[in-house]
Design a protein around this motif. Structure first.
Motif, PDB file in Angstrom:
ATOM      1  N   ASP A 140       6.871  74.479  50.983  1.00 46.96           N
ATOM      2  CA  ASP A 140       8.205  75.050  50.837  1.00 46.96           C
ATOM      3  C   ASP A 140       8.575  75.908  52.031  1.00 46.96           C
ATOM      4  N   ILE A 141       7.554  76.458  52.742  1.00 49.45           N
ATOM      5  CA  ILE A 141       7.824  77.242  53.943  1.00 49.45           C
ATOM      6  C   ILE A 141       8.100  76.319  55.115  1.00 49.45           C
ATOM      7  N   GLY A 144      11.422  74.622  54.107  1.00 48.08           N
ATOM      8  CA  GLY A 144      12.386  75.433  53.387  1.00 48.08           C
ATOM      9  C   GLY A 144      13.606  75.790  54.216  1.00 48.08           C
ATOM     10  N   GLU A 169      16.128  85.489  54.124  1.00 49.55           N
ATOM     11  CA  GLU A 169      15.882  84.084  53.823  1.00 49.55           C
ATOM     12  C   GLU A 169      14.386  83.778  53.801  1.00 49.55           C
ATOM     13  N   LYS A 172      12.695  85.709  50.678  1.00 47.60           N
ATOM     14  CA  LYS A 172      13.045  85.146  49.370  1.00 47.60           C
ATOM     15  C   LYS A 172      12.404  83.778  49.153  1.00 47.60           C
ATOM     16  N   SER A 173      11.963  83.141  50.241  1.00 45.09           N
ATOM     17  CA  SER A 173      11.274  81.864  50.113  1.00 45.09           C
ATOM     18  C   SER A 173       9.790  82.032  49.808  1.00 45.09           C
TER      19      SER A 173
END
Length: 257
Positions: A140-141, A144, A169, A172-173
């Motif tokens: 996800d990083i 993302g 941003e 929050k990831s």
């Protein structure tokens, strides 16, 4: 004073100015970032602290996102900026900052102004490296929202807003609380071995090491901050060895989270 002497003195003055400018430029350079997250569950529990916190829930609150250089672990880059004008930020951004980047120790506006002038104003949005492995960091990083390239900004007055938006941003990831919970490390009065806390976060980020900061009393140690390093492409990396000296939580020490 002869014409030759005058010329030599002028030349020497010019060389000094060039050397000074070069030194200033060198001190404003950086090659990675440190994201520092404060755990309010400890900091605000010990507590004449956090008079400016708006709610009583415990979370990792942003302390800062710091351009740093591997060769100067004891120094921050030398940043210069006009005073931060938070009143010109969109209201939605200001609300987000109040939630995720609250001052805790003093008024949020004052705290953010300090973070911008000392650290953020060195930030250059299009300074990107390409040597960090593409598979560094959780999926996800890697894929993302903050993996997207930033839009070009011609007006330097927009840089502060873009900096704070970018840090929000990124933060929050991440879900450091969940990374710890996945290893059965949850906020409580019980203690956890510092090495297990460090390992849980590092594994969650798919890196090998992060930095922990503790508040140590005579009888107890409390987790105060987690510091995670990022490459210039905003992907998590192992913190450089020279910066690991910041970690004061030890290996076998039992800490309260």
């Amino acid at each position: 004073m002869t014409g030759k002497t005058s010329f030599l003195l002028s030349l020497a003055a010019c060389l000094l100015l060039l050397v000074d400018a070069s030194a200033q430029t060198a001190r404003s350079e950086y090659d990675f970032y440190i994201l520092s997250l404060t755990w309010t569950g400890s900091v605000c529990r010990q507590t004449e602290f956090c008079p400016h916190r708006k709610d009583s829930s415990h979370r990792f609150s942003i302390h800062g996102f710091w351009p740093s250089h591997t060769k100067t672990p004891m120094k921050s880059p030398l940043c210069q900026a006009e005073p931060l004008q938070l009143d010109k930020f969109p209201m939605e951004l200001r609300r987000e900052l109040e939630i995720h980047w609250n001052g805790l120790y003093n008024a949020t506006d004052r705290f953010l102004s300090h973070q911008w002038s000392k650290h953020g104003s060195c930030w250059r949005p299009h300074r990107v490296q390409h040597k960090t492995p593409a598979n560094t960091g959780p999926r996800d990083i890697r894929n993302g929202p903050f993996a997207r390239p930033l839009p070009k900004v011609d007006n330097s007055s927009k840089l502060p807003q873009q900096y704070f938006e970018k840090v929000l941003e990124i933060t929050k990831s991440l879900n450091v609380t969940q990374m710890l919970a996945n290893k059965k490390i949850v906020p409580s009065q019980r203690t956890y071995e510092a090495s297990l806390v460090r390992e849980a976060i590092a594994k969650g980020m798919k890196i090998r090491q992060v930095i922990l900061i503790c508040n140590n009393t005579e009888s107890k140690s409390f987790l105060k901050e987690v510091r995670i390093c990022f490459g210039l492409n905003y992907r998590p990396i192992d913190c450089p060895e020279g910066f690991m000296a910041q970690d004061k939580c030890g290996v076998k020490r039992s800490i309260i989270y």
